[in-house]
Each structure stands twice: as C-alpha cells, then as structure tokens.
Scaffold this motif. Structure first.
Motif, PDB file in Angstrom:
ATOM      1  N   THR A 205      47.498  56.966  44.577  1.00 32.09           N
ATOM      2  CA  THR A 205      48.276  58.028  43.936  1.00 32.09           C
ATOM      3  C   THR A 205      49.362  57.447  43.047  1.00 32.09           C
ATOM      4  O   THR A 205      49.621  57.954  41.947  1.00 32.09           O
ATOM      5  CB  THR A 205      48.895  58.944  45.002  1.00 32.09           C
ATOM      6  OG1 THR A 205      47.854  59.468  45.836  1.00 32.09           O
ATOM      7  CG2 THR A 205      49.644  60.100  44.361  1.00 32.09           C
ATOM      8  N   ILE A 206      50.009  56.366  43.495  1.00 34.64           N
ATOM      9  CA  ILE A 206      51.027  55.716  42.668  1.00 34.64           C
ATOM     10  C   ILE A 206      50.400  55.193  41.376  1.00 34.64           C
ATOM     11  O   ILE A 206      50.954  55.336  40.286  1.00 34.64           O
ATOM     12  CB  ILE A 206      51.704  54.577  43.450  1.00 34.64           C
ATOM     13  CG1 ILE A 206      52.544  55.159  44.594  1.00 34.64           C
ATOM     14  CG2 ILE A 206      52.574  53.718  42.536  1.00 34.64           C
ATOM     15  CD1 ILE A 206      53.108  54.113  45.534  1.00 34.64           C
ATOM     16  N   GLY A 207      49.214  54.594  41.493  1.00 33.84           N
ATOM     17  CA  GLY A 207      48.520  54.125  40.302  1.00 33.84           C
ATOM     18  C   GLY A 207      48.195  55.258  39.350  1.00 33.84           C
ATOM     19  O   GLY A 207      48.338  55.119  38.126  1.00 33.84           O
ATOM     20  N   ALA A 208      47.770  56.399  39.903  1.00 35.69           N
ATOM     21  CA  ALA A 208      47.473  57.560  39.057  1.00 35.69           C
ATOM     22  C   ALA A 208      48.723  58.053  38.338  1.00 35.69           C
ATOM     23  O   ALA A 208      48.664  58.456  37.172  1.00 35.69           O
ATOM     24  CB  ALA A 208      46.861  58.676  39.899  1.00 35.69           C
TER      25      ALA A 208
ATOM     26  N   ASN B 259      42.771  39.892  51.777  1.00 33.47           N
ATOM     27  CA  ASN B 259      44.045  40.361  52.297  1.00 33.47           C
ATOM     28  C   ASN B 259      44.247  41.834  51.925  1.00 33.47           C
ATOM     29  O   ASN B 259      43.793  42.271  50.867  1.00 33.47           O
ATOM     30  CB  ASN B 259      45.166  39.509  51.705  1.00 33.47           C
ATOM     31  CG  ASN B 259      46.510  39.790  52.338  1.00 33.47           C
ATOM     32  OD1 ASN B 259      47.178  40.774  52.015  1.00 33.47           O
ATOM     33  ND2 ASN B 259      46.919  38.912  53.242  1.00 33.47           N
ATOM     34  N   PRO B 260      44.917  42.618  52.778  1.00 39.58           N
ATOM     35  CA  PRO B 260      45.144  44.024  52.425  1.00 39.58           C
ATOM     36  C   PRO B 260      45.818  44.221  51.081  1.00 39.58           C
ATOM     37  O   PRO B 260      45.587  45.251  50.419  1.00 39.58           O
ATOM     38  CB  PRO B 260      46.043  44.523  53.566  1.00 39.58           C
ATOM     39  CG  PRO B 260      45.749  43.632  54.716  1.00 39.58           C
ATOM     40  CD  PRO B 260      45.429  42.295  54.123  1.00 39.58           C
ATOM     41  N   VAL B 261      46.615  43.254  50.646  1.00 36.79           N
ATOM     42  CA  VAL B 261      47.292  43.382  49.351  1.00 36.79           C
ATOM     43  C   VAL B 261      46.279  43.507  48.223  1.00 36.79           C
ATOM     44  O   VAL B 261      46.489  44.241  47.257  1.00 36.79           O
ATOM     45  CB  VAL B 261      48.225  42.180  49.118  1.00 36.79           C
ATOM     46  CG1 VAL B 261      48.823  42.225  47.713  1.00 36.79           C
ATOM     47  CG2 VAL B 261      49.338  42.155  50.165  1.00 36.79           C
ATOM     48  N   VAL B 262      45.161  42.803  48.351  1.00 34.50           N
ATOM     49  CA  VAL B 262      44.112  42.881  47.327  1.00 34.50           C
ATOM     50  C   VAL B 262      43.507  44.287  47.310  1.00 34.50           C
ATOM     51  O   VAL B 262      43.227  44.847  46.242  1.00 34.50           O
ATOM     52  CB  VAL B 262      43.028  41.821  47.583  1.00 34.50           C
ATOM     53  CG1 VAL B 262      41.893  41.951  46.572  1.00 34.50           C
ATOM     54  CG2 VAL B 262      43.626  40.419  47.545  1.00 34.50           C
ATOM     55  N   ILE B 263      43.304  44.865  48.479  1.00 31.30           N
ATOM     56  CA  ILE B 263      42.788  46.235  48.548  1.00 31.30           C
ATOM     57  C   ILE B 263      43.773  47.202  47.896  1.00 31.30           C
ATOM     58  O   ILE B 263      43.383  48.075  47.110  1.00 31.30           O
ATOM     59  CB  ILE B 263      42.522  46.629  50.008  1.00 31.30           C
ATOM     60  CG1 ILE B 263      41.427  45.750  50.599  1.00 31.30           C
ATOM     61  CG2 ILE B 263      42.142  48.110  50.102  1.00 31.30           C
ATOM     62  CD1 ILE B 263      41.142  46.011  52.068  1.00 31.30           C
ATOM     63  N   PHE B 264      45.056  47.034  48.186  1.00 32.12           N
ATOM     64  CA  PHE B 264      46.058  47.921  47.596  1.00 32.12           C
ATOM     65  C   PHE B 264      46.085  47.775  46.077  1.00 32.12           C
ATOM     66  O   PHE B 264      46.202  48.768  45.346  1.00 32.12           O
ATOM     67  CB  PHE B 264      47.443  47.616  48.179  1.00 32.12           C
ATOM     68  CG  PHE B 264      47.531  47.740  49.666  1.00 32.12           C
ATOM     69  CD1 PHE B 264      46.664  48.588  50.361  1.00 32.12           C
ATOM     70  CD2 PHE B 264      48.453  47.003  50.386  1.00 32.12           C
ATOM     71  CE1 PHE B 264      46.726  48.693  51.741  1.00 32.12           C
ATOM     72  CE2 PHE B 264      48.531  47.119  51.768  1.00 32.12           C
ATOM     73  CZ  PHE B 264      47.665  47.953  52.448  1.00 32.12           C
ATOM     74  N   ALA B 265      45.972  46.540  45.601  1.00 31.94           N
ATOM     75  CA  ALA B 265      45.960  46.309  44.148  1.00 31.94           C
ATOM     76  C   ALA B 265      44.752  46.986  43.506  1.00 31.94           C
ATOM     77  O   ALA B 265      44.853  47.564  42.415  1.00 31.94           O
ATOM     78  CB  ALA B 265      45.952  44.808  43.857  1.00 31.94           C
ATOM     79  N   ALA B 266      43.600  46.917  44.182  1.00 34.53           N
ATOM     80  CA  ALA B 266      42.394  47.566  43.649  1.00 34.53           C
ATOM     81  C   ALA B 266      42.597  49.069  43.561  1.00 34.53           C
ATOM     82  O   ALA B 266      42.197  49.714  42.569  1.00 34.53           O
ATOM     83  CB  ALA B 266      41.194  47.242  44.540  1.00 34.53           C
ATOM     84  N   TYR B 267      43.239  49.665  44.558  1.00 32.46           N
ATOM     85  CA  TYR B 267      43.487  51.104  44.536  1.00 32.46           C
ATOM     86  C   TYR B 267      44.497  51.484  43.458  1.00 32.46           C
ATOM     87  O   TYR B 267      44.372  52.539  42.815  1.00 32.46           O
ATOM     88  CB  TYR B 267      43.953  51.588  45.907  1.00 32.46           C
ATOM     89  CG  TYR B 267      42.806  52.002  46.798  1.00 32.46           C
ATOM     90  CD1 TYR B 267      42.308  53.297  46.762  1.00 32.46           C
ATOM     91  CD2 TYR B 267      42.198  51.095  47.656  1.00 32.46           C
ATOM     92  CE1 TYR B 267      41.243  53.688  47.554  1.00 32.46           C
ATOM     93  CE2 TYR B 267      41.132  51.474  48.461  1.00 32.46           C
ATOM     94  CZ  TYR B 267      40.653  52.768  48.406  1.00 32.46           C
ATOM     95  OH  TYR B 267      39.574  53.149  49.188  1.00 32.46           O
TER      96      TYR B 267
ATOM     97  N   LEU C  72      44.928  49.918  40.573  1.00 28.55           N
ATOM     98  CA  LEU C  72      44.208  49.837  39.302  1.00 28.55           C
ATOM     99  C   LEU C  72      43.225  50.999  39.154  1.00 28.55           C
ATOM    100  O   LEU C  72      43.057  51.546  38.059  1.00 28.55           O
ATOM    101  CB  LEU C  72      43.473  48.502  39.207  1.00 28.55           C
ATOM    102  CG  LEU C  72      44.370  47.269  39.060  1.00 28.55           C
ATOM    103  CD1 LEU C  72      43.536  45.993  39.147  1.00 28.55           C
ATOM    104  CD2 LEU C  72      45.140  47.310  37.747  1.00 28.55           C
ATOM    105  N   ALA C  73      42.574  51.386  40.253  1.00 31.97           N
ATOM    106  CA  ALA C  73      41.653  52.533  40.189  1.00 31.97           C
ATOM    107  C   ALA C  73      42.408  53.804  39.864  1.00 31.97           C
ATOM    108  O   ALA C  73      41.930  54.647  39.088  1.00 31.97           O
ATOM    109  CB  ALA C  73      40.910  52.670  41.514  1.00 31.97           C
ATOM    110  N   GLY C  74      43.590  53.971  40.444  1.00 30.50           N
ATOM    111  CA  GLY C  74      44.402  55.151  40.145  1.00 30.50           C
ATOM    112  C   GLY C  74      44.835  55.191  38.697  1.00 30.50           C
ATOM    113  O   GLY C  74      44.785  56.241  38.038  1.00 30.50           O
ATOM    114  N   ILE C  75      45.272  54.040  38.180  1.00 28.78           N
ATOM    115  CA  ILE C  75      45.627  53.971  36.757  1.00 28.78           C
ATOM    116  C   ILE C  75      44.418  54.330  35.905  1.00 28.78           C
ATOM    117  O   ILE C  75      44.494  55.140  34.972  1.00 28.78           O
ATOM    118  CB  ILE C  75      46.144  52.564  36.396  1.00 28.78           C
ATOM    119  CG1 ILE C  75      47.484  52.294  37.088  1.00 28.78           C
ATOM    120  CG2 ILE C  75      46.285  52.403  34.879  1.00 28.78           C
ATOM    121  CD1 ILE C  75      47.976  50.872  36.928  1.00 28.78           C
TER     122      ILE C  75
END
Length: 415
Positions: A269-272, A310-318, A320-323
């Motif tokens: 949502t933050i990425g969006a 690492n979970p950080v990579v998952i968060f980064a992917a989300y 970028l997907a939101g953006i």
C-alpha cells in the motif's frame, strides 16, 4: 494595439478548488472505502464469533457474484441514460442492503447472503459509472491528475483504516461497523456532482445484450486496450492470486509468524501511495510502455516468495509492485477516458473491471489446487513468468506505446 492582442486561455481551475471534482473525489473515495471495508469487518465478525468461517466464505462469494452480474448491465444503463443516476441508484442499493446484513448476520445466513449479493451488485454497478462520470466532470488535460488523486485517497484510507476499524471494534459491535459501511455508500450515492455530457435516453431501446456487444465492438477498435486488458487480467489471475494464497504460508512456515504477511501488505500500500504521487505529475513520452513496465513489476512478488531471501527483499518487492500498479492504473484509466467513444465509455469500463478484478476469484480458486498438485515453487515460478511476459507481449502491439490510436489522435480530438 488592442486588435493585435493575443487571447490568453485562462488556466484551468486547480482540481482541489473545483467543487465538482471535490464532490466526485469524495463520492469515489467513499465507494472505494466501503468496498474495501466489508471483507475486513466480516473478518472481525469471525473473530468475535458472530460469523463462522464458512459464513464468511459464503458472504464474500455471493458479494462477488453480485458484482460480476451487475457490472455489464450497469455499463449499458450508464451509457444509455445518466452516469450520475447510475451512481445514485447503485450507491443507494448498496446502502440499503448493508443494514439488512447487519441485522441478519447472527440470525439468518441466507438473508445475509442475499444482502451481500445486493451490496456486490451496487458495488459493481457504480464502478463503470464513476469512470464515465470522471470523464464528464474533469477536463481531459487534468484527468491523469484527477485519477491519481482519487486512487491516492483510497490508498491512504486503506492504509490507516485497518487500525482505526480495529480500535472501533473494541468499542462498538460488528453490526454497528456495518451500519458505518452503509453510511459510506450513502455518501457515494448522494455527494457526486451531475455530469456535463450524459447521453440522452435511447429512443430505440435495444436490448441490454445488444448494447453490451456494441461496447465490445468499441473495445476491439482499440488494440492497445485489448492487449493491456489481457495483460492486466493475466497478472491478476496469476500473480495476485498466487501471492494472496502463498504469502500467508510463507509468513507462517518460513518466518514463524504473521508479521511478514502484515508488513508485506502494508509496504504494498505504501508503494501504491508513492506510485500515485509519482504519476500525478509524471508524463512519460511512451506512456503505455511505461505503464506496462509498471504492471510487470508485480512479477517481483512471486519471485521473492519463491527464493529463500531475507524478509526485507520481500518487502522491497511489494513496494515496487505497489508503485508499478499505480504507474499502470492511472494512465490506463486516463487513456480509456480519452480514447473510447464517450457514449460507450461506461460499457468499455465495465468490460475492464469485469475481466480484470471481477474474475479475480477464479484465479484464487484455481491457484490452491495447482499448488497442491504441482507445489508452490512451480506455481510461483510460472506466475512470475506470466507477470513479466504478459505486459511485454502487450507492449508489442503498436498502439500500446502511448495507449492511443496509431496517429496519436484520440476520439476526443476527432469529434
């Protein structure tokens, strides 16, 4: 000297100073929040034991059926009559059904399911009408900014609303929260402004199916739309569905808690939000290609869940997907409002929502058996490939470069 003076076109009124847009923005946001809130509140009902897990599934399924059933009919009615009246009656329909659900939640699952169906129908009916009403209320040069402002408001609300709703649930019951959803639908029905160019009532009164088929023909006149819609549907049916099924499992089995699940959805949502802010002002030359590239970013999500990272990579992917999803959504809506023949805009928009978001549950229903049959690794790998390949294939269509006709002339300019 005065005879030689050059006429200066006055600058358009800033959107947030336009009463008509503020009313449109408020109504659209209210409908979006009401749509989002219902599943969350029903989830709280399961937690407080006023609804069973089976009941939750039944209510969400019947709401989806109502959404899909109403969408094509609503697109036809919004084009045949008035977009504003379609918004009014669809919002009132959902608003009246909400208290029925609230009162029957602990008494009759059948009645609650019927109310959920009607609420879904109201939700489905308002979506294409709002899209067409935006084109009537907002001038073409400001529509991308307008669409970004609308999606930004909905994203902000969905970011903060879970916490606020959970806090409210401590003080009030689930039925009271549902009455609040009904109030939001009333806002969506009553607040939006009248449109400027609503089509006159049809004198020939062709049947609804014939009108909808006419909308299909209009959609086929725009190869970029057909290609983009196919790509969007593929990404939602595979990437969205796989991650909604697999993310909770990864969060529980790989990391031992639900924290990764909650954080991933929050970062999306933050990425969006970031994407909506970027696209509100960014005007890339190859707008269609940029939008499709943004859509393809969702492929990073199943890829991150596939790999032992690492979970950080998952968060980064989300993030970028939101953006990326907003870099796609806003230009997509804007191009549809610009390029499609105005008298058929609601029908084309209904086709958009019907195939992309309306049929998303089909993907969800198929993903779980596929994971049982082939394993999560194979399914996530296939989904990642589809998420990257489908937008790339859509970009091959020549008119996809700018989401526009081959010579860059929109219908709005030709008419």
């Amino acid at each position: 000297m005065l005879d030689n003076a050059v006429a200066v076109t006055p600058a358009p009124t800033p959107l947030l100073r336009s009463p008509s847009f503020v009313r449109l923005w408020t109504g659209t946001m209210a409908s979006g929040v009401a749509t989002w809130a219902l599943p969350f509140i029903l989830g709280l009902a399961v937690l407080d034991r006023s609804l069973t897990g089976v009941g939750l599934g039944v209510l969400l399924a019947t709401r989806t059926v109502g959404f899909v059933a109403a969408m094509p009919v609503a697109g036809v009615l919004a084009d045949r009559y008035s977009r504003r009246k379609t918004v009014l009656w669809s919002g009132l329909t959902a608003a009246l059904a909400t208290p029925v659900m609230a009162m029957s939640l602990e008494r009759s699952l059948l009645v609650a399911a019927a109310a959920a169906f009607v609420m879904g129908a109201g939700q489905g009916a308002c979506r294409p009408a709002f899209q067409a009403l935006t084109a009537e209320v907002v001038a073409e040069p400001q529509r991308q900014q307008a669409n970004a402002a609308i999606t930004l408001a909905v994203r902000v609300t969905t970011l903060v609303a879970p916490t606020l709703t959970a806090l409210l649930a401590v003080a009030v019951s689930t039925p009271v929260l549902l009455w609040g959803v009904g109030a939001l639908w009333l806002v969506a029905a009553l607040v939006p402004p009248p449109g400027n160019d609503s089509p006159p009532p049809s004198t020939t009164r062709p049947n609804i199916l014939a009108d909808f088929v006419d909308g299909l023909r209009e959609a086929r006149r725009h190869p970029w739309f057909v290609a983009g819609l196919a790509a969007l549907t593929a990404v939602i049916a595979t990437g969205y569905s796989a991650t909604f099924v697999v993310l909770p499992l990864v969060s529980r089995d790989r990391f031992g808690s639900e924290a990764v699940l909650a954080a991933a959805m929050t970062t999306y949502t933050i990425g969006a939000l970031v994407g909506a802010m970027i696209i509100a002002r960014w005007r890339p030359r190859a707008q269609g290609w940029s939008a499709l590239a943004g859509l393809a970013l969702y492929g990073l999500v199943p890829l991150s869940l596939l790999l032992p990272v690492n979970p950080v990579v998952i968060f980064a992917a989300y993030v970028l997907a939101g953006i990326g999803i907003e870099l796609f959504n806003v230009p997509w809506f804007t191009a549809t409002q610009r390029e499609v023949e105005p008298a058929k805009l609601a029908r084309v928009s209904s086709l958009d929502f019907l195939l992309s978001y309306g049929l998303a549950p089909v993907g969800l229903a198929l993903i779980a058996p596929a994971i049982d049959q082939f394993g999560a690794t194979v399914v996530l790998a296939v989904c990642a490939v589809v998420c990257f390949a489908a937008p790339a294939a859509a970009a091959v269509v020549p008119s996809s470069r700018g989401f526009s006709a081959s010579h860059g002339k929109s219908n709005a300019r030709l008419q």
